[in-house]
Write a protein that holds these residues in place. Structure first.
Motif, PDB file in Angstrom:
ATOM      1  N   THR A   1     -14.497   0.394  -0.393  1.00  8.62           N
ATOM      2  CA  THR A   1     -13.195   0.065  -0.981  1.00  8.62           C
ATOM      3  C   THR A   1     -12.549  -1.086  -0.214  1.00  8.62           C
ATOM      4  O   THR A   1     -12.684  -1.196   1.008  1.00  8.62           O
TER       5      THR A   1
ATOM      6  N   ILE B   1      -7.774  -1.114   9.511  1.00  3.49           N
ATOM      7  CA  ILE B   1      -7.114  -0.491   8.367  1.00  3.49           C
ATOM      8  C   ILE B   1      -5.643  -0.238   8.675  1.00  3.49           C
ATOM      9  O   ILE B   1      -5.270   0.060   9.814  1.00  3.49           O
TER      10      ILE B   1
ATOM     11  N   PHE C   1      -3.927   7.284   1.463  1.00  2.00           N
ATOM     12  CA  PHE C   1      -5.237   7.529   0.858  1.00  2.00           C
ATOM     13  C   PHE C   1      -5.658   8.990   1.058  1.00  2.00           C
ATOM     14  O   PHE C   1      -6.155   9.652   0.138  1.00  2.00           O
TER      15      PHE C   1
ATOM     16  N   TYR D   1      -9.682  -1.874   1.342  1.00  2.00           N
ATOM     17  CA  TYR D   1      -8.459  -1.216   1.790  1.00  2.00           C
ATOM     18  C   TYR D   1      -7.470  -2.226   2.399  1.00  2.00           C
ATOM     19  O   TYR D   1      -7.852  -3.340   2.783  1.00  2.00           O
TER      20      TYR D   1
ATOM     21  N   SER E   1       0.825  -1.199   0.000  1.00  2.07           N
ATOM     22  CA  SER E   1       0.000   0.000   0.000  1.00  2.07           C
ATOM     23  C   SER E   1       0.856   1.244   0.000  1.00  2.07           C
ATOM     24  O   SER E   1       0.559   2.243  -0.635  1.00  2.07           O
TER      25      SER E   1
ATOM     26  N   LEU F   1     -14.074   4.688   1.835  1.00  2.00           N
ATOM     27  CA  LEU F   1     -13.424   3.535   2.475  1.00  2.00           C
ATOM     28  C   LEU F   1     -14.418   2.401   2.724  1.00  2.00           C
ATOM     29  O   LEU F   1     -14.049   1.217   2.694  1.00  2.00           O
TER      30      LEU F   1
ATOM     31  N   PHE G   1      -1.608   2.968   4.903  1.00  2.00           N
ATOM     32  CA  PHE G   1      -2.546   3.041   3.784  1.00  2.00           C
ATOM     33  C   PHE G   1      -3.474   4.239   3.950  1.00  2.00           C
ATOM     34  O   PHE G   1      -3.759   4.975   2.989  1.00  2.00           O
ATOM     35  N   LEU G   2      -3.959   4.455   5.186  1.00  5.13           N
ATOM     36  CA  LEU G   2      -4.869   5.575   5.431  1.00  5.13           C
ATOM     37  C   LEU G   2      -4.169   6.914   5.165  1.00  5.13           C
ATOM     38  O   LEU G   2      -4.745   7.801   4.535  1.00  5.13           O
TER      39      LEU G   2
END
Length: 594
Positions: A135, A108, A116, A137, A79, A132, A112-113
């Protein structure tokens, strides 16, 4: 095949509900069992290796080409790489909103967060939540060790090995599976317990003296005359009344002990001697070899049959044991001759054996002389009586020191004796806040505020309520729990109330009650009685004229009054009328006497 099925059964349970296929499990088992480096590993270690391989493969299919495991794993690292090439723009979200997103999406991956949010600087909080939610994730990578520690805190009475294996699996699964596992474990309480684990560890420690930690000296402490004991013609086969797994363990031992002989021949001789191990080994020793090279060593499962392990240990180390005993006997004869020559022989003041060499003598604190066997028997008698003080066996006010007892007692017995002595000393010390387990002698000082006393004695391990000293009953209060003594009081009153409702025939003792009709009752045996006063009658002359009425207008009220009066009499007999708190659940609580 049986070995493969054991691994398959365990792994199937561990990966139940996941997308791991049966094909994956079979293939991993095949890989691990066919690797010669794993031959000597115990069952649990192989399970760990198999679990690791399956976890590394994720939910993808295993590639069978070239014997390699190929897994498509999406993790936080990928990610992060996905963000490469995007210009970083300061996100519009505040730190509080970022933390709120982590709360809304606990599984999560934080990296990645961050990526994003950086790639979508124009999206507000609600838009990101919506995106989210739709998605796939990247998931947070959870450290199995952290999850294991969490599980041990949440399930303190569970087998830590079981929790470790579960953590290794659940750490790679969705958070919902972890929560579901924890919820089921707390509700059903059907997991392997810590007590089982500790008992197993204790058993493993006990049997290690015959396997991994075998020494001739320690073996002779347990079996002082092994040659005479195991080779006696009168000794019967110990496998006659044991399980099939024990017989299979013994047969596998023979296969490994005689690797140059055919297995079918070994099995045939084993059965012909009634599965008598010593006789079978004596026969197999004289047979010529069938193979030029030895067969491959066969891994054995765990065995907890102490008698079987003792016999196998003797057969494995028979040559060393005989040499040790010969050397010991030679040394003893030499020491005996020398003691006689120089007048050093001692006399036991208990059994009066007059030929004790100095090495055989043990002494009380006043130096009274005894042989080892007498001290051992005397100590075992005191232990059996629950004592912790060991008086001299002669006419002497002294005692035996614990260092002397350690020389004659079994290690396990001596360890428990020391624990008993320690508990006794702690109790006598009047330590503030000291409490004992209601079910054994274990004592400790619980932490302030703890409502539960958790026993640390491996043989007990019970949790009890510190207030009522019964088995722990959280979330119920002590007043809401009915114990054995409470049940006895309640059932006695209930039985008396039932008896008040019934009538007993004075002739045949048959029980009955009336629903309607007159009060002259006729039993099936022909006997007649009055339903009111319960005496035998011959005709209707007993009724009327100021005596018992022939008819009862309100039969239900009659029954009710009799039941209540009988209950009150029972309470008076038990002392409940003077101490109502003595009865926790009163069967007449909602009854009122008219």
């Amino acid at each position: 095949m049986e070995e493969v099925n054991r691994y398959k059964e365990r792994l199937s349970i561990m990966f139940q509900g996941s997308s791991t296929s049966e094909q994956q499990i079979d293939y991993v088992i095949d890989i691990v069992l066919n690797n010669s480096d794993n031959n000597l590993l115990p069952f649990e270690n192989k399970i760990e290796i198999m679990t690791d391989l399956l976890l590394e493969s994720g939910d993808s299919l295993l590639s069978l080409k070239g014997g390699n495991l190929e897994a498509n794993i999406t993790n936080c690292a990928s990610s992060e790489e996905g963000a490469v090439g995007f210009a970083y723009t300061k996100p519009r979200l505040t730190k509080i909103e970022i933390n709120s997103l982590l709360t809304l999406f606990p599984d999560i991956c934080p990296k990645f967060l961050d990526s994003f949010v950086a790639k979508n600087p124009t999206m507000n909080f609600d838009e990101i939540v919506n995106e989210l939610s739709q998605t796939e994730y990247a998931k947070r990578e959870i450290d199995p060790l952290d999850m294991w520690n969490d599980l041990k805190q949440m399930l303190p009475n569970a087998d830590p090995t079981y929790l470790r294996n579960q953590a290794r699996v659940l750490a790679k699964r969705p958070l919902e599976e972890y929560e579901e596992f924890l919820r089921n474990a707390i509700e059903k309480n059907d997991y392997p317990t810590l007590q089982d684990y500790l008992r197993k560890q204790e058993k493993l420690e006990d049997i290690s003296v015959y396997t991994d930690h075998f020494t001739v000296a320690n073996f002779l402490k347990i079996v002082p005359k092994p040659v005479e004991f195991f080779t006696s013609p009168e000794r019967e086969a110990i496998l006659a009344d044991t399980s099939e797994s024990d017989k299979e363990f013994a047969l596998t031992f023979l296969y490994n002990q005689f690797p140059y002989l055919r297995q079918n021949q070994i099995q045939k001789i084993f059965n012909s001697y009634g599965q008598h191990l010593v006789k079978t080994c004596n026969k197999l020793k004289v047979l010529p070899r069938d193979f030029r090279n030895p067969r491959k060593h066969i891994e054995q499962d765990e065995c907890f049959n102490v008698k079987l392990l003792q016999e196998i240990a003797f057969l494995k180390h028979e040559k060393s044991i005989r040499q040790y005993l010969k050397l010991q006997n030679d040394r003893y004869r030499k020491a005996l001759d020398e003691a006689r020559k120089y007048g050093l022989l001692q006399t036991c003041l208990c059994c009066f054996d007059e030929e004790l060499i100095p090495e055989e003598c043990l002494f009380c604190d006043k130096n009274c002389t005894f042989c080892k066997n007498c001290v051992k028997l005397g100590a075992e008698h005191v232990i059996g009586e629950g004592g912790t003080k060991f008086p001299c066996l002669a006419d002497c006010p002294s005692e035996f020191n614990y260092s002397v007892l350690k020389m004659v007692l079994n290690d396990k017995v001596f360890k428990r004796l020391c624990q008993r002595k320690q508990i006794e000393e702690i109790k006598n010390a009047n330590v503030d806040g000291l409490e004992s387990c209601p079910f054994c002698d274990y004592v400790m000082v619980p932490e302030e505020g703890d409502k539960i006393f958790k026993c640390g004695n491996i043989e007990c391990m019970k949790e009890s309520c510190r207030e009522c000293r019964h088995v722990a009953h959280i979330p119920l209060k002590c007043s809401e729990i009915e114990y054995d003594e409470d049940v006895k009081l309640r059932t006695y009153i209930e039985n008396e109330m039932s008896e008040a409702f019934l009538r007993t025939c004075p002739s045949c003792s048959r029980k009955f009650y009336k629903e309607s009709g007159c009060n002259k009752m006729t039993c099936l045996c022909g006997a007649k009685m009055c339903y009111i006063c319960k005496v035998a009658v011959q005709d209707y002359s007993h009724f009327g004229n100021g005596r018992c009425p022939l008819f009862t207008e309100n039969l239900d009220q009659l029954h009710f009054d009799n039941v209540i009066r009988r209950a009150q009499a029972a309470k008076a007999q038990l002392g409940v009328d003077k101490n109502p708190n003595k009865l926790k659940f009163d069967p007449t609580k909602n009854f009122q006497l008219n």
